[in-house]
Design a protein around this motif. Structure first.
Motif, mmCIF file in Angstrom:
data_model
loop_
_atom_site.group_PDB
_atom_site.id
_atom_site.type_symbol
_atom_site.label_atom_id
_atom_site.label_comp_id
_atom_site.label_asym_id
_atom_site.label_seq_id
_atom_site.Cartn_x
_atom_site.Cartn_y
_atom_site.Cartn_z
ATOM 1 N N SER A 117 0.828 -1.216 0.000
ATOM 2 C CA SER A 117 0.000 0.000 0.000
ATOM 3 C C SER A 117 0.861 1.265 0.000
ATOM 4 N N GLY A 118 2.065 1.200 0.576
ATOM 5 C CA GLY A 118 2.953 2.362 0.552
ATOM 6 C C GLY A 118 3.313 2.736 -0.877
ATOM 7 N N GLN A 119 3.614 1.718 -1.687
ATOM 8 C CA GLN A 119 3.955 2.002 -3.081
ATOM 9 C C GLN A 119 2.729 2.449 -3.869
ATOM 10 N N ALA A 120 1.584 1.863 -3.542
ATOM 11 C CA ALA A 120 0.343 2.284 -4.219
ATOM 12 C C ALA A 120 0.077 3.760 -3.918
ATOM 13 N N TYR A 121 0.340 4.152 -2.651
ATOM 14 C CA TYR A 121 0.150 5.563 -2.299
ATOM 15 C C TYR A 121 1.083 6.440 -3.132
ATOM 16 N N LEU A 122 2.356 6.078 -3.136
ATOM 17 C CA LEU A 122 3.323 6.938 -3.820
ATOM 18 C C LEU A 122 3.006 7.081 -5.310
ATOM 19 N N ALA A 123 2.697 5.961 -5.953
ATOM 20 C CA ALA A 123 2.407 6.034 -7.393
ATOM 21 C C ALA A 123 1.165 6.890 -7.642
ATOM 22 N N SER A 124 0.136 6.721 -6.804
ATOM 23 C CA SER A 124 -1.084 7.524 -6.987
ATOM 24 C C SER A 124 -0.789 8.989 -6.726
ATOM 25 N N ALA A 125 -0.045 9.258 -5.643
ATOM 26 C CA ALA A 125 0.240 10.643 -5.288
ATOM 27 C C ALA A 125 1.047 11.317 -6.397
ATOM 28 N N PHE A 126 2.024 10.579 -6.951
ATOM 29 C CA PHE A 126 2.821 11.183 -8.025
ATOM 30 C C PHE A 126 1.956 11.478 -9.252
ATOM 31 N N SER A 127 0.972 10.625 -9.505
ATOM 32 C CA SER A 127 0.142 10.905 -10.678
ATOM 33 C C SER A 127 -0.772 12.110 -10.418
ATOM 34 N N VAL A 128 -1.203 12.294 -9.174
ATOM 35 C CA VAL A 128 -1.997 13.483 -8.844
ATOM 36 C C VAL A 128 -1.117 14.727 -8.961
ATOM 37 N N ARG A 129 0.087 14.588 -8.510
ATOM 38 C CA ARG A 129 1.008 15.725 -8.549
ATOM 39 C C ARG A 129 1.255 16.195 -9.980
ATOM 40 N N ASP A 130 1.310 15.250 -10.924
ATOM 41 C CA ASP A 130 1.479 15.644 -12.333
ATOM 42 C C ASP A 130 0.379 16.611 -12.746
ATOM 43 N N ARG A 131 -0.841 16.279 -12.312
ATOM 44 C CA ARG A 131 -1.981 17.123 -12.694
ATOM 45 C C ARG A 131 -1.901 18.482 -12.004
ATOM 46 N N LEU A 132 -1.474 18.463 -10.753
ATOM 47 C CA LEU A 132 -1.341 19.741 -10.029
ATOM 48 C C LEU A 132 -0.264 20.605 -10.661
ATOM 49 N N LEU A 133 0.822 19.931 -11.048
ATOM 50 C CA LEU A 133 1.959 20.655 -11.635
ATOM 51 C C LEU A 133 1.547 21.436 -12.858
ATOM 52 N N GLN A 134 0.755 20.759 -13.681
ATOM 53 C CA GLN A 134 0.281 21.380 -14.905
ATOM 54 C C GLN A 134 -0.463 22.675 -14.569
#
Ligand code: 4GP
Length: 834
Positions: free
Chosen positions: A48-65
């Motif tokens: 679940s730690g890795q699932a969190y990180l991968a999901s969070a990074f994908s959300v961050r991509d959208r925020l970054l934009q």
């Protein structure tokens, strides 16, 4: 002057692509991409730690934009920005907040469900960003949230501490501190910006410029590099994304290769260690200033890097420096960032060649200052010799500021030497000290307190003479507020669903005035029942949390009575635990039958004590000792339970606050500047038991006095009581005496441990007036119990309170600051509807 483009003149690109994809397959691809490319995993092989990180990074991509678009847009239109300078940002978690802001919670829930995870568990993987102590730091986080949601061009500036607020463990009833290594695993919510790095000088000596008596060259070879990390602040209901820029000391340039080559390995890294330490640790003091040299250096690193960055951005506009106040407003969150005032003067005079008068005009038009406390131990003062050694140029500038200020005062009030002594920025003590609150006041065009009573008090106390000299208009009030995104929508989904139903859509999340529609539902029986069911569910969730964090089983049907905040004498957790002891005594006097008739109550405490604050730590020990005895007493059972939840944090607060029936805000009148958790509790349908202090007063005015339980002496009475108690023995009433007696009879372990707490009252002048307020406090508890027994009345109070709390949204505070202090306007990139 360059032309400012507008939306219609064709210079803008199409911002509609800041609309992000909601397509579940696309989201899934982005999560899988991060799993494989960023973390070298396959979907079949993750925890679940890795699932969190991968999901969070994908959300961050959208925020970054969106982050990029927001800043590009604000640059293009030449928007004036506000910079909120704060040594503390108590952010908490970001993942859930970002999902809600982007409207992607359901989509991510589905994506995670498909790979066998539950979103709630994944959310729990995130560690809090705890770069703050308490109220002041959390306020800063709420304010940047409101700036983003209300489309104000604004950034927070702070420090990126490697170790945040310490983790609190309770061992044998005592607080034990452990370091908060929150950056041990990757942090998806920051972007390192090695391209944004500034040199910051310390120590050294001055060379006078032969051309000008005010200009100096500051020479030093102690230079550290401050590097930026950007933390995106998701806007809710808008595509705007805000930013908090945090500085970290960069160390790689300080590696000494010559020493290394000659075999001196320790010496080779010595410079790195010294630099790194600068941004390593958050000082764990709340409402206290610790006059350590390292803290001063932290403050300067922060101020220097921030001012260099603000000016670098300003220079890109090609406007003359005299326009700086039209492009930048800087808010000083308490005195901690006050060195920014002499730093801006230094840059303008020494580097840019402006005259003193020009530089002073620009500086005072740019800065404004918020005071958060009047506790004497919190007033920052720096010894002149220390400042002079570390920042010789700034010390000289502070002398000049003081000289010119005293000269104008001397003209206004000729011959009043006592006045000059009182208001001097330099205190004539041994050694001399720089009074940072005075420096901040003189260097700013507006000074504000954080609730009406507090803004009045500072005008009558620390800034009394300044009001006389500089005029009333400079001293204003900006009552604090809290973010409804985090403190309602995110932490209380069930109540939020009801609010959305009443309002018809989610627009209340950005506009709490809409909640007045709740008043129409007050006699709707079905609605009332669902309202109560939501509270009940939150209580069950908290009971679960208590069980996992403390091992104590509590009944969700009891009254939940909560006091959670930093442990401080002025906040009077001690008075609360004395009342619990008295309650225990009363229950023990009853027959089992009588006892069962009593209202069942769970008294919940949480909060950290500063590591060096002995009294506060003994209070924690007393609470735990009392809890141990009462919780183990079979005669008492569920009638009274006492819990101390360890390691209070933003995330813990998100569990605790929505579950409270009654919450206590019981500072000695005149000591709590505002309080903000009081607002959070009421916004979640809880009722306040409190003193006539801070924002309690304004909450009472808004929700109606029937919705709040006030007790205790008033602020203007405090001085007389204190004076009396300096010369006379306090007279505890029978109830308080009973509590003392029980402690002294070793009911809760060795009485010697707690005697100093009693002595502070009986021999130490009872500075916080426990003996004075105790009788009315016990009365107020009785009133609470009676009201709670009348279930209908209680539900009415709860609904009415929420309906009338719109004033305490931080959106309202920020709008007031924007209009009355910063002179900035909302600049939405694209409103996306709610
Ligand atoms: C706090 C005040 O104690 C609190 O009343 C107020 O609500 C909060 O600031 C935000 O304005 N002060 C501090 C501090 O946290 O360290 O001085």
């Amino acid at each position: 002057q360059p032309k400012t483009p507008t939306r219609d003149d064709g210079e803008f690109r199409d911002y509609s692509h800041s609309e992000i994809s909601r397509d579940v397959a696309t989201i899934k691809n982005s999560v899988v991409m991060h799993l494989t490319a960023t973390f070298l995993r396959t979907p079949a092989n993750i925890d679940s730690g890795q699932a969190y990180l991968a999901s969070a990074f994908s959300v961050r991509d959208r925020l970054l934009q969106r982050w990029n678009l927001t800043n590009e847009y604000h640059d293009k239109i030449g928007a004036k920005r506000v910079y909120y300078m704060s040594l503390e940002f108590l952010i908490g978690r970001t993942f859930d907040n970002a999902l809600l802001a982007l409207g992607l919670r359901e989509e991510y829930s589905k994506v995670l469900g498909d790979v066998g995870f539950c979103l709630e568990d994944i959310i729990d993987e995130e560690r809090d960003a705890a770069l703050g102590n308490g109220g002041l730091g959390r306020l800063a986080a709420c304010y940047v949230d409101s700036m983003a949601c209300s489309n104000y061009p604004g950034w927070g500036y702070g420090l990126r501490y490697k170790y945040g607020m310490f983790q609190q463990q309770i061992l044998n009833g005592y607080q034990v501190e452990a370091p908060d290594c929150w950056l041990d695993s990757p942090n998806p919510w920051e972007f390192p910006r090695p391209d944004v790095t500034y040199p910051v000088k310390f120590y050294g000596h001055l060379v006078r410029d032969p051309q000008s008596e005010h200009r100096f060259k500051w020479e030093s070879n102690v230079v550290y590099d401050a590097m930026a990390f950007d933390v995106p602040v998701p806007g809710y209901g808008t595509t705007n994304v805000g930013n908090i820029r945090l500085w970290s000391c960069k160390t790689n340039t300080l590696f000494d290769l010559n020493k290394f080559n000659s075999g001196d390995y320790q010496g080779a890294t010595g410079g790195q260690v010294a630099a790194q330490i600068l941004t390593d640790v958050l000082y764990p003091n709340d409402n206290t200033s610790e006059g350590k040299e390292l803290r001063l250096r932290q403050e300067y690193l922060f101020c220097s890097a921030t001012m260099q960055d603000i000016l670098a951005r300003f220079r890109k506009t090609n406007r003359p420096l005299s326009d700086l106040p039209d492009m930048a407003a800087i808010q000083l969150n308490d005195t901690h960032p006050t060195l920014a005032v002499p730093e801006l003067l230094r840059i303008l005079i020494d580097d840019e060649g402006l005259s003193w008068d020009e530089a002073w005009e620009i500086t005072t038009r740019t800065f404004a200052f918020t005071n958060h406390t009047i506790l004497p131990e919190a007033m920052e003062k720096w010894p002149v010799p220390m400042l002079d050694k570390i920042l010789p140029r700034h010390m000289g500038i502070i002398y000049d500021i003081n000289l010119f200020f005293l000269q104008t005062v001397e003209k206004q009030f000729p011959g009043d030497r006592e006045l000059l002594r009182k208001i001097s920025i330099i205190e004539e003590s041994n050694p001399q000290q720089v009074r940072m609150a005075f420096l901040a006041c003189v260097g700013s065009h507006k000074v504000n307190g954080v609730a009406a009573i507090h803004s009045d008090i500072i005008k009558q106390t620390i800034f009394k003479d300044f009001v006389r000299i500089q005029g009333e208009a400079k001293f204003i009030n900006k009552t604090n507020g809290v973010s409804p995104r985090r403190w309602m929508n995110e932490c209380n989904p069930d109540m939020s669903a009801l609010l959305t139903e009443v309002v018809g859509d989610r627009s209340w999340v950005n506009d709490l005035t809409k909640l007045n529609q709740l008043e129409d539902r007050i006699s709707d029986a079905g609605f009332r029942e669902r309202w109560w069911a939501a509270k009940q569910k939150n209580k069950e969730r908290l009971a679960e949390y208590i069980l996992t964090t403390t091992g104590i089983k509590v009944s969700a049907h009891a009254l939940f009575d909560v006091q959670v905040k930093r442990i401080h004498e002025y906040k009077r957790q001690l008075m609360n635990i004395f009342s619990v002891i008295y309650r225990y005594y009363q229950l023990k006097q009853m027959s089992p039958e009588q006892r069962e008739q009593e209202l069942h109550r769970v008294v919940i405490f949480a909060g950290k004590a500063a590591s060096g604050y002995w009294v506060a730590k003994q209070v924690i020990k007393l609470i735990n000792s009392v809890a141990e005895v009462i919780n183990a007493d079979d005669e008492i059972g569920d009638v009274l339970k006492v819990v101390f939840i360890p390691d209070y944090s933003v995330t813990a607060a998100e569990y605790i606050i929505p579950a409270s029936d009654i919450s206590q805000h019981i500072s000695t009148a005149g000591t709590e500047a505002s309080g903000t958790s009081n607002m959070k509790f009421v916004l979640n349908g809880g009722i306040i038991l409190g003193t006539v202090d801070g924002a309690n007063i304004e909450i009472g005015e808004e929700v109606g006095e029937e919705q709040i339980f006030f007790f205790g002496c008033l602020a203007h009475e405090v001085e007389d009581f204190r004076h009396y108690l300096r010369f006379n023995q306090p007279k505890p009433d029978a109830a308080l005496q009973t509590a003392f007696d029980m402690i002294q009879r070793n009911t809760f372990g060795d009485a010697q441990l707690f005697q100093p707490l009693i002595d502070a009252i009986m021999r130490g002048g009872d500075v916080y007036l426990l003996s004075v307020d105790f009788p009315s406090y016990i009365q107020a508890h009785k009133a609470v119990e009676e009201a709670y027994r009348n279930h209908d009345e209680w539900v009415t109070k709860s609904i009415l309170s929420v309906a009338r709390m719109s004033k305490f949204s931080s959106d309202r505070s920020i709008q007031e600051y924007a209009e009355e202090v910063w002179n900035i306007e909302p600049q939405p990139v694209l409103n996306c509807g709610l």
